[in-house]
Design a protein around this motif. Structure first.
Motif, PDB file in Angstrom:
ATOM      1  N   SER A 103     -32.395  32.423   1.342  1.00 47.47           N
ATOM      2  CA  SER A 103     -31.852  30.893   2.038  1.00 47.47           C
ATOM      3  C   SER A 103     -30.293  31.154   2.420  1.00 47.47           C
ATOM      4  CB  SER A 103     -32.040  29.795   0.983  1.00 47.47           C
ATOM      5  OG  SER A 103     -31.461  29.902  -0.096  1.00 47.47           O
ATOM      6  N   HIS A 104     -29.572  31.859   1.700  1.00 46.99           N
ATOM      7  CA  HIS A 104     -28.225  31.943   1.937  1.00 46.99           C
ATOM      8  C   HIS A 104     -27.890  32.959   3.175  1.00 46.99           C
ATOM      9  CE1 HIS A 104     -23.929  32.183   0.904  1.00 46.99           C
ATOM     10  NE2 HIS A 104     -23.998  33.520   1.125  1.00 46.99           N
ATOM     11  N   VAL A 164     -31.861  23.500   3.720  1.00 40.08           N
ATOM     12  CA  VAL A 164     -32.326  24.168   2.540  1.00 40.08           C
ATOM     13  C   VAL A 164     -32.561  23.167   1.428  1.00 40.08           C
ATOM     14  CG1 VAL A 164     -31.718  25.897   0.572  1.00 40.08           C
ATOM     15  CG2 VAL A 164     -30.531  26.031   2.902  1.00 40.08           C
ATOM     16  N   LYS A 168     -33.788  22.039  -2.177  1.00 40.05           N
ATOM     17  CA  LYS A 168     -33.775  22.343  -3.439  1.00 40.05           C
ATOM     18  C   LYS A 168     -35.004  21.622  -4.359  1.00 40.05           C
ATOM     19  CE  LYS A 168     -29.930  23.610  -5.328  1.00 40.05           C
ATOM     20  NZ  LYS A 168     -28.709  23.653  -6.153  1.00 40.05           N
ATOM     21  N   SER A 215     -34.822  26.761  -1.475  1.00 43.42           N
ATOM     22  CA  SER A 215     -33.986  27.262  -2.411  1.00 43.42           C
ATOM     23  C   SER A 215     -34.861  27.774  -3.736  1.00 43.42           C
ATOM     24  CB  SER A 215     -32.596  26.466  -2.738  1.00 43.42           C
ATOM     25  OG  SER A 215     -32.103  26.939  -3.604  1.00 43.42           O
TER      26      SER A 215
END
Length: 138
Positions: A123-124, A136, A138, A108
């Motif tokens: 990523s979205h 995903v 972080k 992300s």
């Protein structure tokens, strides 16, 4: 469970975190890993400006993935590096589909809500378009 994993990598801090998690999953599930580096128009332009010869450009791209290769080799993970061209999210999803991947792992970028609304994040977009689970990191 995850026989084939695609991890999107470009040498960034977030992609290295995603690669670390991918290696852990691959160890656990004895997965085959595809390390995918997407070259889009912006990346190509930047590479050509900084390096004028094609061999130098490929070496520069592969250098960004050396750490991921070291981790995979150290853990005995079977993997291959693939460099694909196109819009990042679409290219990652297309490659994963063609490879019949069971999982896509992606970092992300940490965009703030306004940036996400205006720009959208890779990523979205991958999560929205993917046919398989997406993790995903972080």
């Amino acid at each position: 469970m995850f026989a084939k994993i695609v991890v999107a990598a470009d040498g960034s801090e977030q992609s290295l975190k995603a690669a670390e998690q991918t290696i852990e999953l691959a160890k656990k599930y004895k997965s085959y890993v595809f390390v995918v580096y997407v070259v889009d128009g912006t990346t190509s332009k930047s590479d050509i400006i900084s390096t004028w010869n094609v061999q130098g450009i490929m070496e520069k791209r592969m250098e960004k993935l050396k750490q991921v290769e070291k981790w995979a080799e150290a853990e005995g993970i079977q993997y291959e590096v693939k460099i694909v061209r196109g819009e990042p999210a679409a290219s990652i999803v297309k490659f994963a589909k063609e490879a019949e991947a069971d999982l896509i792992v992606i970092g992300s970028r940490g965009l703030n809500p306004l940036q996400q609304m205006v720009l959208g994040s890779v990523s979205h977009k991958v999560v929205k378009r993917a046919f398989c689970p997406v993790l995903v990191i972080k």
